[in-house]
Design an enzyme around this catalytic site. Structure first.
Site, PDB file in Angstrom:
ATOM      1  CG  LEU A 128      18.609 -58.029 -19.886  1.00 59.00           C
ATOM      2  CD1 LEU A 128      19.129 -59.082 -20.889  1.00 59.00           C
ATOM      3  CD2 LEU A 128      17.090 -57.816 -20.158  1.00 59.00           C
ATOM      4  N   PRO A 131      25.459 -51.249 -16.703  1.00 54.22           N
ATOM      5  CG  PRO A 131      27.493 -50.736 -15.513  1.00 54.22           C
ATOM      6  CD  PRO A 131      26.845 -51.960 -16.569  1.00 54.22           C
ATOM      7  CB  SER A 135      15.047 -49.041 -21.443  1.00 55.35           C
ATOM      8  OG  SER A 135      14.395 -48.477 -20.325  1.00 55.35           O
ATOM      9  NE  ARG A 271      -7.127 -37.309  12.281  1.00 59.87           N
ATOM     10  CZ  ARG A 271      -6.394 -36.632  13.188  1.00 59.87           C
ATOM     11  NH1 ARG A 271      -5.939 -37.453  14.225  1.00 59.87           N
ATOM     12  NH2 ARG A 271      -6.043 -35.509  12.949  1.00 59.87           N
ATOM     13  CD  GLN A 343      -2.646 -35.466   0.443  1.00 61.51           C
ATOM     14  OE1 GLN A 343      -1.477 -35.491   0.280  1.00 61.51           O
ATOM     15  NE2 GLN A 343      -3.126 -34.046   0.788  1.00 61.51           N
ATOM     16  CD  GLU A 370      11.447 -58.544 -13.069  1.00 56.70           C
ATOM     17  OE1 GLU A 370      10.341 -59.415 -13.721  1.00 56.70           O
ATOM     18  OE2 GLU A 370      11.358 -58.984 -12.034  1.00 56.70           O
TER      19      GLU A 370
HETATM   20  N1  CAA Z   1       9.110 -62.757 -26.442  1.00 56.20           N
HETATM   21  C1  CAA Z   1       9.904 -63.427 -27.268  1.00 56.20           C
HETATM   22  N2  CAA Z   1      10.716 -62.637 -28.334  1.00 56.20           N
HETATM   23  C2  CAA Z   1      10.718 -61.475 -28.297  1.00 56.20           C
HETATM   24  C3  CAA Z   1       9.849 -60.678 -27.265  1.00 56.20           C
HETATM   25  C4  CAA Z   1       9.223 -61.378 -26.228  1.00 56.20           C
HETATM   26  N3  CAA Z   1       8.509 -60.699 -25.114  1.00 56.20           N
HETATM   27  N4  CAA Z   1      10.015 -59.371 -27.322  1.00 56.20           N
HETATM   28  C5  CAA Z   1      10.940 -59.324 -28.364  1.00 56.20           C
HETATM   29  N5  CAA Z   1      11.212 -60.524 -28.868  1.00 56.20           N
HETATM   30  C6  CAA Z   1      12.290 -60.641 -30.061  1.00 56.20           C
HETATM   31  C7  CAA Z   1      11.368 -60.044 -31.229  1.00 56.20           C
HETATM   32  O1  CAA Z   1      10.564 -60.916 -31.735  1.00 56.20           O
HETATM   33  C8  CAA Z   1      12.789 -59.997 -32.342  1.00 56.20           C
HETATM   34  O2  CAA Z   1      13.187 -61.274 -32.761  1.00 56.20           O
HETATM   35  P1  CAA Z   1      14.015 -61.330 -34.041  1.00 56.20           P
HETATM   36  O3  CAA Z   1      15.580 -61.149 -33.823  1.00 56.20           O
HETATM   37  O4  CAA Z   1      13.730 -62.777 -34.782  1.00 56.20           O
HETATM   38  O5  CAA Z   1      13.413 -60.203 -35.045  1.00 56.20           O
HETATM   39  C9  CAA Z   1      13.928 -59.719 -31.221  1.00 56.20           C
HETATM   40  O6  CAA Z   1      13.438 -60.332 -29.737  1.00 56.20           O
HETATM   41  C10 CAA Z   1      14.170 -58.336 -30.936  1.00 56.20           C
HETATM   42  O7  CAA Z   1      13.076 -57.644 -30.769  1.00 56.20           O
HETATM   43  P2  CAA Z   1      12.817 -55.937 -30.617  1.00 56.20           P
HETATM   44  O8  CAA Z   1      13.548 -55.653 -32.290  1.00 56.20           O
HETATM   45  O9  CAA Z   1      11.376 -55.797 -30.354  1.00 56.20           O
HETATM   46  O10 CAA Z   1      13.821 -55.696 -29.759  1.00 56.20           O
HETATM   47  P3  CAA Z   1      14.218 -54.056 -29.133  1.00 56.20           P
HETATM   48  O11 CAA Z   1      15.898 -53.825 -29.146  1.00 56.20           O
HETATM   49  O12 CAA Z   1      13.363 -52.770 -30.129  1.00 56.20           O
HETATM   50  O13 CAA Z   1      13.904 -54.025 -27.799  1.00 56.20           O
HETATM   51  C11 CAA Z   1      12.251 -53.945 -25.818  1.00 56.20           C
HETATM   52  C12 CAA Z   1      12.618 -54.416 -27.166  1.00 56.20           C
HETATM   53  C13 CAA Z   1      10.804 -54.483 -25.400  1.00 56.20           C
HETATM   54  C14 CAA Z   1      12.528 -52.386 -25.736  1.00 56.20           C
HETATM   55  C15 CAA Z   1      13.468 -54.721 -24.912  1.00 56.20           C
HETATM   56  O14 CAA Z   1      14.675 -54.344 -25.257  1.00 56.20           O
HETATM   57  C16 CAA Z   1      12.859 -54.531 -23.297  1.00 56.20           C
HETATM   58  O15 CAA Z   1      11.989 -55.191 -22.912  1.00 56.20           O
HETATM   59  N6  CAA Z   1      13.577 -53.744 -22.814  1.00 56.20           N
HETATM   60  C17 CAA Z   1      13.385 -53.418 -21.247  1.00 56.20           C
HETATM   61  C18 CAA Z   1      14.248 -54.175 -20.520  1.00 56.20           C
HETATM   62  C19 CAA Z   1      14.027 -54.778 -19.211  1.00 56.20           C
HETATM   63  O16 CAA Z   1      12.897 -55.028 -18.739  1.00 56.20           O
HETATM   64  N7  CAA Z   1      15.003 -54.924 -18.157  1.00 56.20           N
HETATM   65  C20 CAA Z   1      14.678 -55.280 -16.910  1.00 56.20           C
HETATM   66  C21 CAA Z   1      15.798 -56.362 -16.469  1.00 56.20           C
HETATM   67  S1  CAA Z   1      15.400 -57.005 -14.810  1.00 56.20           S
HETATM   68  C22 CAA Z   1      15.283 -56.068 -13.676  1.00 56.20           C
HETATM   69  O17 CAA Z   1      14.676 -54.905 -13.851  1.00 56.20           O
HETATM   70  C23 CAA Z   1      16.272 -56.007 -12.670  1.00 56.20           C
HETATM   71  C24 CAA Z   1      15.927 -57.367 -11.675  1.00 56.20           C
HETATM   72  O18 CAA Z   1      16.714 -58.201 -11.064  1.00 56.20           O
HETATM   73  C25 CAA Z   1      14.404 -57.546 -11.144  1.00 56.20           C
END
Ligand code: CAA
Length: 388
Positions: A128, A131, A135, A271, A343, A370
């Site tokens: 997902l 660069p 978030s 210890r 610690q 995540e």
């Molecule tokens: N389930 C289903 N739908 C969801 C949802 C969920 N948990 N969260 C949001 N949505 C839907 C909303 O209902 C909304 O729907 P509509 O378009 O119908 O209105 C849409 O998604 C957009 O939601 P938001 O307006 O809340 O979106 P946002 O832009 O404000 O962002 C956020 C929300 C929670 C901040 C999200 O961007 C987020 O989770 N960010 C973090 C990303 C992340 O965790 N990245 C890690 C990637 S993986 C990784 O780490 C690497 C790896 O390989 C392990």
């Protein structure tokens, strides 16, 4: 400990014991060496696949073990208690890859793309992040353009767990940039097609035996049959799958906390300083009390989230809140416990002769990937306040 809020069936006990035995016999002897070298532990991961640990909730007809979510977190916790790097490989494979295809895939996609990954013959990943969008996942730039029966993918994705070794990756790209997050689509990418390259491996602070890299797409052509869900469904798929992924990372954090705690108990009982066991000092005893209490609170949140996810299989209800609370609390607990363990061990906690410093390095990532702890707080607060 009584387990008043959850009950384990003989099947749960069995998978927990199987994972515990395997982790202690096969992973414990190699964990430090692979952490040091940063090599990917192919042999042990292959064995985990043969044991059904790489697709625990995937039905047997698609190569998995056909068990429930609680079985998954119990097994993952045991693996992470010994080595969080093996744990994240297992977590991404099970939740970020398999769960998404199981939940959103068509029958043909389940047969073709789940079976090799759930059985551990190949490794799955999820991509997902870019660069310039971490978030703020909706701000991605990579694009997929429809071309007849195919899509052509272009872009750069980053921080992809298991990318250097993955055979298949669920990737999110814009198909309609005007629509922003509603213009994102999910694809099941096959790594052996032209136009796909893997970037250099990230040199990481912790979970060093897991492999992480960028992936690059240059006019990468993929049949439309590899699209997961409909065009524009991608952001919701990404978020739903992350809800499941966060339960995996919460279990990983719980496992690290328990490892740090058990080592601290043993050390505090052995210890001596100033003529007594160091556990007899209140300064150490209070740390032990706080670790234990936070671990048991994490456990309840993690198992509760697992049960909420299990219920969602019949009700279709979201388990976003339960997953975010479990990840937030378990991650901060793992950092707390690993910090306290260093610690309590003093100089030995800082030495590579013991695994304590590895727990400390590994715990930190659970507050970042995540969804950072700040993002979990944002998700929880929005859920409770109903405001954006
Ligand atoms: N389930 C289903 N739908 C969801 C949802 C969920 N948990 N969260 C949001 N949505 C839907 C909303 O209902 C909304 O729907 P509509 O378009 O119908 O209105 C849409 O998604 C957009 O939601 P938001 O307006 O809340 O979106 P946002 O832009 O404000 O962002 C956020 C929300 C929670 C901040 C999200 O961007 C987020 O989770 N960010 C973090 C990303 C992340 O965790 N990245 C890690 C990637 S993986 C990784 O780490 C690497 C790896 O390989 C392990």
């Amino acid at each position: 400990m009584s387990n008043a809020l959850y009950s384990l069936t003989p099947e749960h006990e069995m998978i927990r014991n199987t994972a515990r035995d395997f982790a202690q016999k096969e992973i414990a002897p190699i964990a430090a060496e692979f952490d040091e070298s940063g090599e990917f532990p192919y042999e042990t991961v292959k064995k985990m696949g043969e044991m059904g640990l790489m697709g625990i909730e995937v039905p047997e007809e698609y190569g998995g073990a056909g068990m429930d979510t609680l079985s998954y977190v119990l097994a993952l916790e045991e693996i992470c208690k010994v080595d969080a790097a093996h744990g994240v490989i297992m977590s991404v494979n099970n939740s970020l890859y398999c769960y998404g295809i199981l939940r959103f895939g068509a029958e043909e996609q389940k047969k073709k793309f789940l079976t090799p990954i759930a059985s551990g013959k190949s490794i799955g990943a999820y991509s997902l992040t870019e660069p310039m969008s971490g978030s703020d996942a909706g701000a991605m730039r990579s694009q997929a353009r429809r071309d007849g029966d195919d899509y052509i993918l272009n872009g750069r994705k980053s921080w992809v767990t298991s990318a250097p070794v993955a055979g298949y990756i669920v990737v999110f790209m814009l198909t309609d940039p005007e629509k922003k997050h509603r213009g994102i689509t999910a694809f099941i990418v096959e790594a052996d097609r032209p136009g796909f390259t893997r970037g250099k491996k990230e040199p990481k602070l912790g979970i060093r035996a897991s492999a992480t890299s960028e992936i690059l797409f240059e006019d990468y052509r993929l049949p439309a049959a590899n699209r997961l869900g409909e065009e524009g469904d991608g952001f919701k798929i990404a978020m739903t799958v992350l809800d499941a992924g966060r339960i995996g990372i919460a279990s990983q954090a719980l496992g690290i906390s328990e490892a740090a705690y058990e080592a601290s108990i043993a050390y505090a009982q052995e210890r001596e300083a100033f003529g007594q066991k160091i556990g007899q000092f209140q300064g150490i005893g209070f740390k032990i009390a706080d670790m234990k209490t936070r671990i048991e609170a994490s456990r309840l949140l993690v198992y509760n989230a697992a049960m909420a996810k299990e219920r969602s299989k019949t009700t279709g209800e979201r388990f976003t809140l339960e997953a975010s609370m479990a990840k937030l609390f378990a991650a901060e607990t793992s950092m707390f416990c690993a910090h306290a363990a260093v610690q309590i061990h003093g100089g030995m906690g800082y030495s590579k002769e013991l695994p304590i410093e590895r727990y400390f390095r590994d715990a930190k990532i659970t507050e970042i990937y995540e969804g950072t702890s700040e993002i979990q707080r944002l998700v929880i607060a929005r859920n409770e306040l109903g405001l954006k």
